[in-house]
Design an enzyme around this catalytic site. Structure first.
Site, PDB file in Angstrom:
ATOM      1  N   LYS A  33       0.850  -1.201   0.000  1.00 39.65           N
ATOM      2  CA  LYS A  33       0.000   0.000   0.000  1.00 39.65           C
ATOM      3  C   LYS A  33       0.884   1.248   0.000  1.00 39.65           C
ATOM      4  O   LYS A  33       2.093   1.161   0.253  1.00 39.65           O
ATOM      5  CB  LYS A  33      -0.896  -0.008   1.238  1.00 39.65           C
ATOM      6  CG  LYS A  33      -0.145   0.028   2.565  1.00 39.65           C
ATOM      7  CD  LYS A  33      -1.077  -0.241   3.742  1.00 39.65           C
ATOM      8  CE  LYS A  33      -0.315  -0.262   5.053  1.00 39.65           C
ATOM      9  NZ  LYS A  33      -1.165  -0.721   6.173  1.00 39.65           N
ATOM     10  N   TYR A 253      18.743  28.357   8.566  1.00 40.19           N
ATOM     11  CA  TYR A 253      17.578  29.092   9.085  1.00 40.19           C
ATOM     12  C   TYR A 253      17.549  29.070  10.604  1.00 40.19           C
ATOM     13  O   TYR A 253      17.814  28.035  11.238  1.00 40.19           O
ATOM     14  CB  TYR A 253      16.285  28.453   8.583  1.00 40.19           C
ATOM     15  CG  TYR A 253      15.971  28.767   7.134  1.00 40.19           C
ATOM     16  CD1 TYR A 253      15.736  30.077   6.724  1.00 40.19           C
ATOM     17  CD2 TYR A 253      15.897  27.747   6.198  1.00 40.19           C
ATOM     18  CE1 TYR A 253      15.431  30.358   5.401  1.00 40.19           C
ATOM     19  CE2 TYR A 253      15.588  28.022   4.873  1.00 40.19           C
ATOM     20  CZ  TYR A 253      15.364  29.330   4.480  1.00 40.19           C
ATOM     21  OH  TYR A 253      15.068  29.610   3.175  1.00 40.19           O
TER      22      TYR A 253
END
Ligand SMILES: *Cc1c(COP(=O)(O)O)cnc(C)c1O
Length: 357
Positions: A33, A253
């Site tokens: 899946k 950052y």
């Protein structure tokens, strides 16, 4: 060309499938899946089809993709149908179908089908997600058989805590399951990956491994059985820039990392837009130029930084393994406070390159 890519070792996938089969001696549905947990469902199914007893997916859309690619093996729909009008397609393509709710049972009773179905009747043995209540289980089984719409029923349930090997919950779930199915002679299916690897005493004619096929451990602790698995995916990229920084300089950052000493820093073409977890903190392991090192600073969208200070052989163009045969996806996941299932499923943008190992 941007050097980020995911290498998929199909020989390792087959090795892991065989381990599940060998440990359990059971018929083994390969759970593919969610695009085979990010590994590419069609390619994985093609690699396993010659030996697999069948496949399992989450929904008919995923199952149809396999049939369109020429996969003829049995395909189980783990949540069955979401709407009754899927039943015609289920029959047409010969899919196997979980029934987890009474409304699905009623829809089957009320349907007109040209060929009878194979149904996997799901019991809620304690996870309390989907599955029939134990008090409804035997009646549902009899109704399926009496409907004339069903050729075969497999009895199934799913563990909530099989990855916790010293936890009582799985034993309790087995007891609920055994009580609910008493007297029924149909085949049974209970074991997912952690139960395949860690619960040999649980009887299961059919097993349903997912994560172990991809070579990642479902356990938090070290496990001998899981250590026999071979990682299937290697996520790699290259150093695209090298910087020499003095002590006291921020990186990335938010200036989440300040160089504590003069450092050599490599910038790698890999970021959270590729599925690398943004939550991975400084210290998360990487392999660069064949040597272990670590992530430093915050992961950005397209790039991340690693420490090259003690890896003199590394430089511009050096290969970086983010996870794979050396850096385990489960270790990266743990560092980022998640699980290998999620970091695999999150993969995107990077090209997938398949090999036979
Ligand atoms: C996803 C799924 C599996 C596979 O689980 P793993 O932990 O990846 O082995 C098995 N059974 C059901 C019902 C599932 O939804």
């Amino acid at each position: 060309m941007r050097p980020a890519r995911a290498l998929i070792d199909l020989q390792a996938l087959r090795h892991n499938y065989r381990i599940a089969r060998e440990i359990t001696g059971a018929k083994t549905l390969a759970v593919i899946k969610a695009d085979a947990y990010g590994h590419g469902a069609v390619r994985c199914a093609q690699a396993l089809e010659p030996e697999a007893d069948g496949f399992a997916v989450a929904c008919i859309e995923e199952a149809l993709e396999l049939r369109a690619a020429g996969i003829h093996a049995p395909v189980l729909l783990l949540e069955g149908f979401f709407e009754a009008d899927e039943l015609a397609l289920i029959v047409e393509h010969d899919f196997w179908c979980v029934v987890h709710s009474l409304w699905q049972l009623e829809a089957i009773e009320n349907s007109t089908l040209s060929t009878p179905l194979t149904v996997w009747l799901k019991l809620d043995s304690g996870m309390h997600r989907v599955g029939l209540h134990p008090k409804d289980y035997q009646v549902a089984y009899q109704r399926l058989l009496a409907s004339g719409k069903v050729a075969k029923v497999v009895l199934m349930s799913h563990f909530a805590r099989a990855d916790e090997l010293h936890c009582q919950a799985s034993t309790d779930q087995v007891a609920v399951f055994e009580a609910a199915r008493r007297g029924l002679t149909a085949e049974v299916s209970l074991r997912n990956s952690p139960a395949v690897l860690g619960w040999p005493q649980v009887h299961s004619d059919w097993v349903r491994p997912g994560i172990l096929l991809y070579g990642a451990t479902p356990f938090e602790e070290a496990n001998d059985m899981a250590s026999r698995l071979h990682p299937v995916m290697t996520l790699e990229s290259k150093v695209i820039c090298v910087r020499e920084l003095p002590a006291g300089e921020p990186i990335g950052y938010g200036a989440k990392f300040i160089t504590p000493k003069p450092m050599r820093v490599g910038v790698v073409a890999m970021g959270y837009a590729d599925g690398y977890p943004r939550q991975a903190p400084t210290g998360t392991p990487v392999l660069v130029a064949g040597q272990r090192s670590q992530l430093i600073g915050r992961v950005s969208m397209d790039m991340l930084c690693i420490d090259l200070t003690d890896v003199p052989q590394a430089g511009l163009g050096s290969t970086v393994e983010l996870w794979g045969k050396n850096i385990l996806a489960s270790d990266v996941a743990a560092a980022a406070d998640t699980i290998p299932y999620q970091i695999f499923c999150n993969l995107k943008r990077v090209p997938m390159l398949y090999s036979e190992g």
